[in-house]
Design a protein around this motif. Structure first.
Motif, PDB file in Angstrom:
ATOM      1  N   GLN A 304       7.678 129.157 -64.967  1.00 31.23           N
ATOM      2  CA  GLN A 304       6.836 130.021 -64.147  1.00 31.23           C
ATOM      3  C   GLN A 304       5.791 129.175 -63.404  1.00 31.23           C
ATOM      4  OE1 GLN A 304       5.844 132.172 -67.803  1.00 31.23           O
ATOM      5  NE2 GLN A 304       6.239 134.086 -66.710  1.00 31.23           N
ATOM      6  N   ALA A 305       5.205 129.782 -62.365  1.00 33.49           N
ATOM      7  CA  ALA A 305       4.139 129.117 -61.609  1.00 33.49           C
ATOM      8  C   ALA A 305       3.013 130.115 -61.383  1.00 33.49           C
ATOM      9  CB  ALA A 305       4.669 128.600 -60.278  1.00 33.49           C
ATOM     10  N   THR A 306       1.814 129.588 -61.198  1.00 32.09           N
ATOM     11  CA  THR A 306       0.674 130.442 -60.916  1.00 32.09           C
ATOM     12  C   THR A 306      -0.179 129.808 -59.829  1.00 32.09           C
ATOM     13  OG1 THR A 306      -1.247 131.573 -61.876  1.00 32.09           O
ATOM     14  CG2 THR A 306      -0.797 129.382 -62.696  1.00 32.09           C
ATOM     15  N   ILE A 371      -4.424 136.523 -71.688  1.00 29.61           N
ATOM     16  CA  ILE A 371      -3.331 136.092 -70.804  1.00 29.61           C
ATOM     17  C   ILE A 371      -2.408 135.134 -71.555  1.00 29.61           C
ATOM     18  CG2 ILE A 371      -2.737 134.886 -68.668  1.00 29.61           C
ATOM     19  CD1 ILE A 371      -4.161 137.414 -68.032  1.00 29.61           C
ATOM     20  N   ALA A 372      -1.122 135.396 -71.492  1.00 34.20           N
ATOM     21  CA  ALA A 372      -0.132 134.488 -72.098  1.00 34.20           C
ATOM     22  C   ALA A 372       1.088 134.418 -71.182  1.00 34.20           C
ATOM     23  CB  ALA A 372       0.264 134.975 -73.483  1.00 34.20           C
ATOM     24  N   PHE A 373       1.643 133.224 -71.049  1.00 31.42           N
ATOM     25  CA  PHE A 373       2.821 133.016 -70.214  1.00 31.42           C
ATOM     26  C   PHE A 373       4.053 132.799 -71.082  1.00 31.42           C
ATOM     27  CE2 PHE A 373      -0.713 131.930 -67.522  1.00 31.42           C
ATOM     28  CZ  PHE A 373      -0.319 132.264 -66.236  1.00 31.42           C
ATOM     29  N   HIS A 374       5.208 133.045 -70.484  1.00 28.28           N
ATOM     30  CA  HIS A 374       6.461 132.742 -71.174  1.00 28.28           C
ATOM     31  C   HIS A 374       6.735 131.241 -71.139  1.00 28.28           C
ATOM     32  CE1 HIS A 374      10.572 133.071 -72.559  1.00 28.28           C
ATOM     33  NE2 HIS A 374      10.993 132.441 -71.462  1.00 28.28           N
ATOM     34  N   ASN A 375       6.580 130.656 -69.948  1.00 29.56           N
ATOM     35  CA  ASN A 375       6.861 129.222 -69.810  1.00 29.56           C
ATOM     36  C   ASN A 375       6.253 128.714 -68.498  1.00 29.56           C
ATOM     37  OD1 ASN A 375       7.881 126.660 -70.141  1.00 29.56           O
ATOM     38  ND2 ASN A 375       9.971 127.190 -69.569  1.00 29.56           N
ATOM     39  N   LEU A 376       4.929 128.525 -68.501  1.00 31.37           N
ATOM     40  CA  LEU A 376       4.242 128.104 -67.284  1.00 31.37           C
ATOM     41  C   LEU A 376       4.419 126.605 -67.074  1.00 31.37           C
ATOM     42  CD1 LEU A 376       2.372 128.800 -64.889  1.00 31.37           C
ATOM     43  CD2 LEU A 376       0.422 128.365 -66.387  1.00 31.37           C
ATOM     44  N   GLY A 377       4.979 126.245 -65.913  1.00 36.75           N
ATOM     45  CA  GLY A 377       5.208 124.833 -65.622  1.00 36.75           C
ATOM     46  C   GLY A 377       4.238 124.243 -64.628  1.00 36.75           C
ATOM     47  N   LEU A 378       3.772 125.077 -63.656  1.00 35.29           N
ATOM     48  CA  LEU A 378       2.916 124.568 -62.585  1.00 35.29           C
ATOM     49  C   LEU A 378       1.775 125.539 -62.308  1.00 35.29           C
ATOM     50  CD1 LEU A 378       2.397 122.532 -60.192  1.00 35.29           C
ATOM     51  CD2 LEU A 378       3.814 124.053 -58.788  1.00 35.29           C
TER      52      LEU A 378
END
Length: 678
Positions: A304-306, A371-378
């Motif tokens: 994922q990206a944000t 806030i929590a992500f599954h798989n934040l890469g960038l």
């Protein structure tokens, strides 16, 4: 064995009070003291009166030809006079408030006196007597404070030079680098700075000391950078074929500068180290599409990206712009801000942790504890200077330490990018997309205001919009608002009934500002009167004219940022600088703004006019205050120091070799943090 890391309290004559005074000057260790360099030198070389200019400081050596006479000049003030014959000239010498020197002056004796020479009066306003056998040509003068005198600092330095001269045998700059750039060794540099035999030695020592400062600074930055990379990093193994196909589908051709920085960024992302990169680009250079490509690369790797923006209106603008790049059936883009409704927020958070959202765009709401992500890469940070270090760290913590790409539209010359963002890798987009029209900029005097406002009114009849920026009044937001209110009322009357005028200033709440900018964007009013709170990055393509009142009150970079609010569409845009500058500095700024629309050229000009500290603000900028090196004047030297530091730190176990022992000791605190990192 004496070490340069020894406390200055080890020196004779340094008690708690004196130690505290030295600490205030940034001197804590003997090494700090020995690199507390003179700010200038007095030339003590002996001359003849015929060789000396009027008002020059000089040393005359000659015979005393009249007895000393002491006269009083009021309460506790005295003057000691005598004549000194220097070869064929007789000079009148005067010492003020030093009557005790009379016992050292006898007719027929040879003396050397240092002072300021008056050619017309053939007199010397004496400063001090020189030792009879003194061969020193230069005298070091040190910066001091109320708590400690320059003479005391000099005495302590001379004591340290004697006591710690063996510690100076350890080299800081490796021998091959010294040989390559013709630099002095460490021992000779320190002695050459504090006790130079002549001007040539002083110049060579200063050159080496400048390089040494830059080199140590760059070594420290490279160690921190390596420490960060070895800490937490994941390889983002993106699909290059998918990325290329996505680029081909873009409705425009990437500029060469965009291609270059995209390659730099994705190359970093693929490496199994933590990316910490700053993307610099002038207004309209296409930073957003570069960020989109980096985010898409992360998505092709299953991550994922944000993107985090400083305000809600910018976050909404990014969500709309970025969403348009993607097919919603292939890439899901969502926005999360403080005004997101509770039910929608709950759903977004659930989808985010489940991995159903590919790109999340938001404000500070993205770094809340829930806030929590599954798989934040960038993680992309827009206008990075608006976020503190803690906020950037929080973003890393909520998302498995993603790669960081920080963006700024504030052009910073490479001169400062190296120093202010030295721990970050810097990518620069230094080219605008083809076909983009330059904003035409005009400098007008106040007596030409009516012509300019008439021109703006004609522009409005064609359906476009305009900004009017009111003067900046230093340290007075109240007066700023009053100014804006007065201009608003005047222009509302002038443009009525054909056009509506809006008002934006710093006393409004964030919601009120967002509401006004949204209404302006929707063309609900055609002229926006504003103080400098116009948001960087807010895109109103229909705004093609800007008038900046009393423009000489603004810095170059601020004027350029304001000008960047217009010319974002396909029509020709105009900026009018209304100003009657009273200083050459003000005139220089106006002329520079008219001469170029290149933000990097203007940033460099701003740097030359104001200096590093004022351009970024010393406390905020992180720009170090070098004691002898000048990162503006000595940019080439700084670049070389950076290249050499990178090569050394990239060498495995560089700090274990005997040749690097002195450098490793100097960097020991940083190195300990690096070694203990787990």
């Amino acid at each position: 064995m004496p070490s340069l890391l020894d406390s200055i309290a080890e020196l004779s004559g340094v008690g708690p009070k004196r130690e505290q005074a030295l600490n205030k000057l940034g001197v804590f260790t003997v090494g700090d003291l020995l690199t507390y360099y003179p700010r200038r030198y007095n030339d003590l070389a002996q001359k003849l009166p015929s060789q000396t200019l009027d008002g020059e400081k000089v040393t005359f050596k000659g015979l005393v030809t009249s007895p000393p006479v002491i006269s009083r000049m009021g309460f506790k003030k005295t003057r000691l006079n005598f004549r000194l014959t220097v070869e064929h000239d007789t000079i009148q010498v005067s010492f003020f408030n030093q009557p005790w020197l009379g016992k050292n002056i006898e007719v027929g004796n040879e003396v050397a006196i240092y002072g300021t020479y008056s050619k017309m009066r053939q007199s010397l306003a004496a400063i001090k007597m020189m030792p009879k056998n003194s061969e020193d040509e230069l005298e070091a003068i040190y910066p001091s404070s109320k708590e400690i005198k320059a003479g005391t600092i000099k005495d302590l330095i001379l004591q340290a030079l004697g006591k710690y001269k063996d510690a100076l045998s350890q080299e800081i700059i490796p021998e091959d680098i010294r040989r390559r750039y013709r630099l002095m060794n460490y021992h000779d540099t320190i002695f050459g700075m504090h006790a130079p035999a002549d001007e040539q030695v002083a110049a060579a020592a200063r050159r080496t000391a400048s390089f040494m400062e830059f080199f140590i600074f760059q070594m420290r930055l490279q160690v921190i950078k390596q420490m960060d990379r070895h800490n937490q990093g994941r390889a983002i193994t993106y699909d290059n074929d998918q990325l290329k196909a996505f680029i081909k589908k873009l409705p425009f051709e990437l500029t060469n500068a965009q291609k270059k920085v995209v390659n730099e960024i994705v190359r970093d992302m693929r490496r199994p180290v933590h990316m910490n990169r700053l993307l610099q680009g002038d207004v309209g250079s296409g930073k957003t599409v570069v960020a989109v490509l980096a985010m898409y690369a992360a998505i092709t790797a299953g991550m994922q990206a944000t993107l985090m923006a400083p305000t809600e209106i910018l976050a909404q603008q990014h969500a709309q712009t970025i969403g348009n790049f993607f097919d919603p059936n292939e890439v899901r883009v969502e926005i999360l801000t403080g005004s997101t409704k509770a039910a929608a927020r709950r759903q977004i958070l659930a989808d985010l942790v489940a991995g159903d959202i590919d790109i999340i765009i938001g404000t500070h709401a993205l770094i809340q504890p829930d806030i929590a992500f599954h798989n934040l890469g960038l993680a992309v940070i827009d206008e990075q200077h608006r976020f503190g270090v803690q906020q950037r760290a929080a973003l890393r913590q909520v998302g498995m330490n993603p790669d960081i790409l920080a963006m700024t539209a504030t052009p910073i010359p490479r001169t400062l990018a190296i120093t202010a963002y030295g721990e970050m890798d810097v990518s620069i987009i230094d080219q605008l997309p083809a076909g983009r029209k330059q904003v035409k900029t005009y400098w007008l005097r106040h007596n030409q205001f009516e012509k300019a406002i008439d021109f703006v009114k004609k522009q409005l009849t064609s359906g476009v919009q305009a900004y009017v920026v009111t003067p900046l009044i230093e340290e007075s937001e109240t007066l700023d608002v009053q100014n804006a209110q007065a201009v608003y009322e005047e222009l509302s009357a002038y443009f009525a009934p054909d056009f509506k005028v809006g008002l934006l200033h710093g006393r409004l709440s964030n919601d009120e500002k967002d509401s006004i900018m949204t209404a302006f964007k929707a063309n609900e009013f055609q002229v926006l009167v504003a103080t400098t709170v116009i948001e960087v990055g807010v895109d109103v393509p229909n705004a093609t004219a800007m008038m900046i009142l009393d423009a000489d009150r603004f810095g170059l970079s601020q004027l350029h940022q304001l000008r960047g609010r217009v010319g974002r569409g396909s029509r020709q845009a105009y900026t009018f600088l209304v100003s009657d500058p009273k200083t050459q500095y003000g005139i220089d700024r106006m002329e520079a703004m008219v001469a170029t629309t290149d933000g990097f050229v203007l940033a460099q000009k701003d740097l030359e006019l104001r200096g590093a500290g004022d351009v970024l603000g010393n406390r905020q900028s992180g720009v170090p205050e070098f004691r002898v090196g000048d990162p503006v004047a000595d940019l080439t030297m700084m670049n070389i120091a950076q290249e050499e530091a990178i090569e050394i730190v990239d060498t495995p176990d560089w700090d274990k070799t005997p040749e690097m022992a002195g450098l490793a000791e100097m960097l020991s605190e940083t190195m300990d943090r690096y070694r203990n990192f787990d």
